[in-house]
Design a protein around this motif. Structure first.
Motif, PDB file in Angstrom:
ATOM      1  N   LEU A  89       0.857  -1.160  -0.070  1.00 18.93           N
ATOM      2  CA  LEU A  89       0.147   0.106   0.021  1.00 18.93           C
ATOM      3  C   LEU A  89       0.797   1.503  -0.120  1.00 18.93           C
ATOM      4  O   LEU A  89       0.376   2.291  -0.030  1.00 18.93           O
ATOM      5  CB  LEU A  89      -0.962  -0.087   1.175  1.00 18.93           C
ATOM      6  N   ARG A  90       2.179   1.173   0.247  1.00 19.46           N
ATOM      7  CA  ARG A  90       3.113   2.165   0.152  1.00 19.46           C
ATOM      8  C   ARG A  90       3.569   2.749  -1.191  1.00 19.46           C
ATOM      9  O   ARG A  90       4.240   3.618  -1.619  1.00 19.46           O
ATOM     10  CB  ARG A  90       4.195   2.074   1.148  1.00 19.46           C
ATOM     11  N   GLY A  91       3.176   1.656  -2.146  1.00 16.38           N
ATOM     12  CA  GLY A  91       3.737   1.501  -3.723  1.00 16.38           C
ATOM     13  C   GLY A  91       5.075   0.834  -3.745  1.00 16.38           C
ATOM     14  O   GLY A  91       5.725   0.813  -4.745  1.00 16.38           O
ATOM     15  N   MET A  92       5.682   0.220  -2.842  1.00 14.91           N
ATOM     16  CA  MET A  92       6.760  -0.527  -2.774  1.00 14.91           C
ATOM     17  C   MET A  92       6.630  -1.865  -3.375  1.00 14.91           C
ATOM     18  O   MET A  92       5.733  -2.542  -3.167  1.00 14.91           O
ATOM     19  CB  MET A  92       7.377  -0.551  -1.394  1.00 14.91           C
ATOM     20  N   ARG A  93       7.504  -2.313  -4.386  1.00 12.83           N
ATOM     21  CA  ARG A  93       7.222  -3.739  -5.183  1.00 12.83           C
ATOM     22  C   ARG A  93       7.678  -4.743  -3.921  1.00 12.83           C
ATOM     23  O   ARG A  93       8.586  -4.736  -3.343  1.00 12.83           O
ATOM     24  CB  ARG A  93       8.348  -3.785  -6.198  1.00 12.83           C
ATOM     25  N   THR A  94       6.789  -5.856  -4.166  1.00  8.27           N
ATOM     26  CA  THR A  94       6.851  -6.825  -3.130  1.00  8.27           C
ATOM     27  C   THR A  94       7.066  -8.297  -3.850  1.00  8.27           C
ATOM     28  O   THR A  94       6.326  -8.897  -4.536  1.00  8.27           O
ATOM     29  CB  THR A  94       5.691  -6.904  -2.013  1.00  8.27           C
ATOM     30  N   PRO A  95       8.498  -8.683  -3.573  1.00  4.80           N
ATOM     31  CA  PRO A  95       8.888  -9.911  -4.480  1.00  4.80           C
ATOM     32  C   PRO A  95       7.903 -11.075  -4.004  1.00  4.80           C
ATOM     33  O   PRO A  95       7.791 -12.115  -4.858  1.00  4.80           O
ATOM     34  CB  PRO A  95      10.244 -10.159  -4.489  1.00  4.80           C
ATOM     35  N   HIS A  96       7.902 -11.335  -2.762  1.00  6.31           N
ATOM     36  CA  HIS A  96       7.342 -12.471  -1.924  1.00  6.31           C
ATOM     37  C   HIS A  96       5.930 -12.038  -1.198  1.00  6.31           C
ATOM     38  O   HIS A  96       6.222 -12.073   0.190  1.00  6.31           O
ATOM     39  CB  HIS A  96       8.216 -13.361  -1.240  1.00  6.31           C
TER      40      HIS A  96
END
Length: 118
Positions: A94-101
């Motif tokens: 929700l902060r716009g950070m890419r999450t790989p897993h």
């Protein structure tokens, strides 16, 4: 209540008036709830002048005045389950950070809110 707080509250009300259908304001002066809707506020030292929609006005001390706003929420959409995502989808928190897993939680995938249950 200081002037900045009142100004910010009125600014928020203006935004709500532009977007929401049902807004309600509650104005209290000297402990008495007013039945009229406030159109404008102006300040002179510790005094506030309230002008109502019917063009009547009253002057009171800031300490004896309060105004509260409420509105119906209209723009919340449901979050869809993550069962319809593909293996190649990229998840963002929700902060716009890419999450790989991604773990269990709410993510943005292909521009939509997704609730990842597993």
């Amino acid at each position: 209540m200081n002037r900045l707080t009142i100004f910010a509250t009125l600014l928020a009300l203006s935004a709500l008036n532009a977007t929401a259908g049902e807004n309600k304001q509650t104005v209290t002066i000297d402990g008495q709830t007013q039945s009229k809707e406030v159109k404008t506020l102006s300040f002179d030292g510790d005094e506030v002048t309230l002008t109502f929609r019917d063009n009547s006005s009253t002057v009171t001390d800031l300490e004896n005045f309060s105004i509260a706003f409420s509105s119906a929420t209209t723009a919340i959409r449901p979050v869809t389950a993550a069962d319809n995502t593909k293996n190649g989808d990229i998840f963002y928190d929700l902060r716009g950070m890419r999450t790989p897993h991604p773990q269990k939680g709410i993510y943005i995938v292909n521009g939509k809110k997704i609730n990842k249950n597993k």
